[in-house]
Write an enzyme that holds these catalytic residues in place. Sequence first.
Site, PDB file in Angstrom:
ATOM      1  N   ASN A   1      40.633  49.913  38.743  1.00 52.57           N
ATOM      2  CA  ASN A   1      39.228  50.107  39.018  1.00 52.57           C
ATOM      3  C   ASN A   1      39.142  49.740  37.818  1.00 52.57           C
ATOM      4  OD1 ASN A   1      39.251  50.361  41.053  1.00 52.57           O
ATOM      5  ND2 ASN A   1      38.609  52.307  41.605  1.00 52.57           N
TER       6      ASN A   1
ATOM      7  N   ASP B   1      31.679  42.147  40.790  1.00 51.67           N
ATOM      8  CA  ASP B   1      31.582  40.829  41.039  1.00 51.67           C
ATOM      9  C   ASP B   1      30.330  40.158  41.383  1.00 51.67           C
ATOM     10  OD1 ASP B   1      34.665  40.583  40.386  1.00 51.67           O
ATOM     11  OD2 ASP B   1      34.961  39.580  43.212  1.00 51.67           O
TER      12      ASP B   1
ATOM     13  N   ASP C   1      43.935  42.527  39.925  1.00 57.68           N
ATOM     14  CA  ASP C   1      43.095  43.878  39.285  1.00 57.68           C
ATOM     15  C   ASP C   1      43.764  44.779  41.289  1.00 57.68           C
ATOM     16  OD1 ASP C   1      41.561  42.738  40.685  1.00 57.68           O
ATOM     17  OD2 ASP C   1      39.874  43.488  40.887  1.00 57.68           O
TER      18      ASP C   1
ATOM     19  N   ASP D   1      35.453  46.315  43.674  1.00 60.52           N
ATOM     20  CA  ASP D   1      35.439  44.592  42.893  1.00 60.52           C
ATOM     21  C   ASP D   1      34.127  43.889  43.010  1.00 60.52           C
ATOM     22  OD1 ASP D   1      37.243  42.690  41.347  1.00 60.52           O
ATOM     23  OD2 ASP D   1      38.703  42.833  43.305  1.00 60.52           O
ATOM     24  N   HIS D   2      34.148  44.018  44.073  1.00 59.47           N
ATOM     25  CA  HIS D   2      33.338  43.129  44.856  1.00 59.47           C
ATOM     26  C   HIS D   2      31.717  43.393  44.495  1.00 59.47           C
ATOM     27  CE1 HIS D   2      36.321  42.197  48.269  1.00 59.47           C
ATOM     28  NE2 HIS D   2      36.316  41.690  47.164  1.00 59.47           N
TER      29      HIS D   2
ATOM     30  N   ARG E   1      47.940  47.043  44.980  1.00 56.40           N
ATOM     31  CA  ARG E   1      49.183  47.215  45.860  1.00 56.40           C
ATOM     32  C   ARG E   1      50.620  47.360  44.913  1.00 56.40           C
ATOM     33  NH1 ARG E   1      45.747  43.020  47.129  1.00 56.40           N
ATOM     34  NH2 ARG E   1      46.602  41.411  45.779  1.00 56.40           N
TER      35      ARG E   1
ATOM     36  N   ASP F   1      40.416  39.755  36.924  1.00 57.93           N
ATOM     37  CA  ASP F   1      39.790  40.215  38.130  1.00 57.93           C
ATOM     38  C   ASP F   1      40.907  39.899  39.142  1.00 57.93           C
ATOM     39  OD1 ASP F   1      37.151  40.082  40.271  1.00 57.93           O
ATOM     40  OD2 ASP F   1      37.614  38.108  39.661  1.00 57.93           O
TER      41      ASP F   1
END
Length: 361
Positions: free
Chosen positions: A38, A116, A94, A112-113, A99, A91
Amino acid sequence: LFMIPYYSAVDTNPLSIYVMHPFWNSVVKVLPTWLAPNLITFTGFMFLVLNFLILSFYDFDFYASAQGYSHVPSWVWVAAGLFNFLAYTLDGVDGKQARRTNSSTPLGELFDHGLDSWACVFFVCSVYSVFGRGESGVGVVTLYFLLWVVLFSFILSHWEKYNTGVLFLPWGYDLSQVTISVVYIVTAWVGVETWYLPFFWNIYYRDVFIVMILGCLFTVTLPMSLYNVLKAYRSKTLKHSSVYEAFLPFLSPLLLFILSSLWVALSPTDILQQQPRAFYLMVGTAFANVTCKLIVCQMSNTRCQPLNWLLLPMAALVLLILTGLLNQSETGVLYLWTGVVLLAHVHYGVSVVRPARFHHE
């Protein structure tokens, strides 16, 4: 929200598959494992905000690239190119870091989104300074509609996931980010005067800029979105049975577009000509708030809200402006409302993220 599985995403863009993902896989190996995904996401977003702020200082009204005006220093374009590519890289990295460190969470997807969706207005406004609003540039009204094309292209992907359960990543994003980064660096090298000349016959570079944005939407993003949703409908995997429920996510963005367009068209002081940067920021932030709530709904498999509450005071404000009651203070009203929208969106983000982070911990 915290019990849902991690999201399913499909990326079929050749540029992304064969170039960017291998590059990101190399980058993520260099990052320390203690670095939170994050934080990577937020750092990338702040690079775009920094670009917006620097260009706001040197080109507040988008005239700096026009003939007869003091141009943006070359170092700013170099910084803009680097910052934009760093934002794009972070972007892409991340999720790989999440993962890699086994720290993927629904909160990370939302963060994230959500950022964005807000980033759209920052990179559109920043790249606009390359051409500006001079004779060889793009008018502020034209860019207003181009901004809406970008915003609509973004929300299409999340509309797809709302209906299919799968996020199909748009092809236009990777192409646009790489192109924008290159254009910044080229501008630093050749100067904005290069964009004054026709690219081919009577076709200017600004026309290529416009065609690229429109082309990505109408030849790739929109057809693919409709195809994926129609495919889910035919295979009976569509998550919403009625047409009304399927298209409900478009209601608030459509109302926002109508309200902001009415303000532009009927403004007594021609507000978009006077304060384009503030107006774009207001529209882009309000759109991000609408989109974030859609993202929460599609993540948690809940029904999309028909109406975003920010649209109600905005409707009243537009009505007051159209009646002529705020003619003498329209600029002040725009700045005040932009501040309200910014604070409301930040407050919404904090309200969602803090409880989610506490629950996760």
